[in-house]
Design an enzyme around this catalytic site. Sequence first.
Site, PDB file in Angstrom:
ATOM      1  N   ASP A  93       0.853  -1.173   0.000  1.00 48.46           N
ATOM      2  CA  ASP A  93       0.000   0.000   0.000  1.00 48.46           C
ATOM      3  C   ASP A  93       0.896   1.233   0.000  1.00 48.46           C
ATOM      4  O   ASP A  93       2.023   1.198   0.489  1.00 48.46           O
ATOM      5  CB  ASP A  93      -0.892  -0.026   1.251  1.00 48.46           C
ATOM      6  CG  ASP A  93      -1.998   1.004   1.198  1.00 48.46           C
ATOM      7  OD1 ASP A  93      -2.065   1.765   0.219  1.00 48.46           O
ATOM      8  OD2 ASP A  93      -2.796   1.059   2.143  1.00 48.46           O
ATOM      9  N   ASP A 272      -7.769  -7.391   1.027  1.00 52.68           N
ATOM     10  CA  ASP A 272      -6.882  -7.431   2.188  1.00 52.68           C
ATOM     11  C   ASP A 272      -7.643  -6.865   3.365  1.00 52.68           C
ATOM     12  O   ASP A 272      -8.578  -6.075   3.194  1.00 52.68           O
ATOM     13  CB  ASP A 272      -5.618  -6.597   1.962  1.00 52.68           C
ATOM     14  CG  ASP A 272      -5.891  -5.110   2.194  1.00 52.68           C
ATOM     15  OD1 ASP A 272      -5.605  -4.614   3.305  1.00 52.68           O
ATOM     16  OD2 ASP A 272      -6.431  -4.448   1.285  1.00 52.68           O
TER      17      ASP A 272
END
Length: 377
Positions: A93, A272
Amino acid sequence: MSNFFTILQSDQDTSARAGVIKTSHGNINTPFFMPVGTYGAVKTQSSEEIANLPSSVLLSNTYHLFLRPGLEILQTSKGLHQFMKWNGAILTDSGGFQIFSLKGLRNISNDGVTFQSHLDGSKHHFSPEKIVDIQRIIGSDFMMMLDVCPSGDADYKTCLDALNKTTNWAKRSMKQYNCTETQYDHKQIILPIVQGGTNKDLRKKSTMELCSLDAKAYAIGGLAVGEPKPEMLETVEWMDELLPKDKPRYLMGVGTPEDLVNNVARGIDMFDCVIPTRNARNGQLFTFNGKINIRNSKYKSDFNKIDENTFSPMSNIYSKAYLHHLFKTEEILGYRIATQHNLYFYINLMKIMQNKIIKGQFNHWSKEFLFNYNRKD
């Protein structure tokens, strides 16, 4: 279909699809769930234990890795894969969500984000280009672009401003990606993040602008940030209509087992969430018959196995009574057992969905799963 992503089967009654994503660290069957290893480790689990999961990808965080252990260590180690001894794929990320959560410690401008470290107060600046450069050093297989993620209750003007900055940053990120190369011996792909809150017009605007970049995959951001669940699901339905059908879709930060099933039905391929690992450390276990709070007194003398359906090695060895005891005495082994159990449950849930889609049984199975799962503990 591209060499990167191949759809093997689409469900006739829903938008669910099963496919394969090809990476330098192996093929990944879709839909899939990524365990979260923010600092390059899934809490309480070793890389070897995670490798035993029927999964080949995990998630780490650019912001946190930048602060600790730092880029010098990661570059000396030749990337995160080597540093943590992980042979599967990694998605990083951008850290945007974490930075924006700092509130008073950061400042957002057209150029990027200036922020103070939550560790020592030191000041840093992340531009869209720098986020790409950092992830080149990390060496992740999937790199996320820097975006602006407003809260679930943000007004139209705030969401529009976040969208415009995200689009501008995405163009700069793609330019930086195209003019740089991986530092190691594997390919990296970059994902733009669609924003727009729960407003259909804004989601359409963001999608059209980002699709002009012709990325290999797209992420859906700005959900699971406080908006009502029906609005999240409706927004994902819009995204199913708007995003390219032949490219993977990643729904960021979602979610519960129900969320996974409901959003696979809406065309999502990648997920996720910290829920399976975080909730495990609080004593909550996921099973196909619903959630279990192992701290409850009724498990004190329950000598049945924790669960025979998750295929977790520890779940088939230890009893509920023993795990209850470990949590009552705050033994680290209890957190390890519960974490392994929940990860196996999540990964096997995704495997089952893959198989049901291939066999044309997903719609019926999903209704049956949701009915059984919502039974009370």
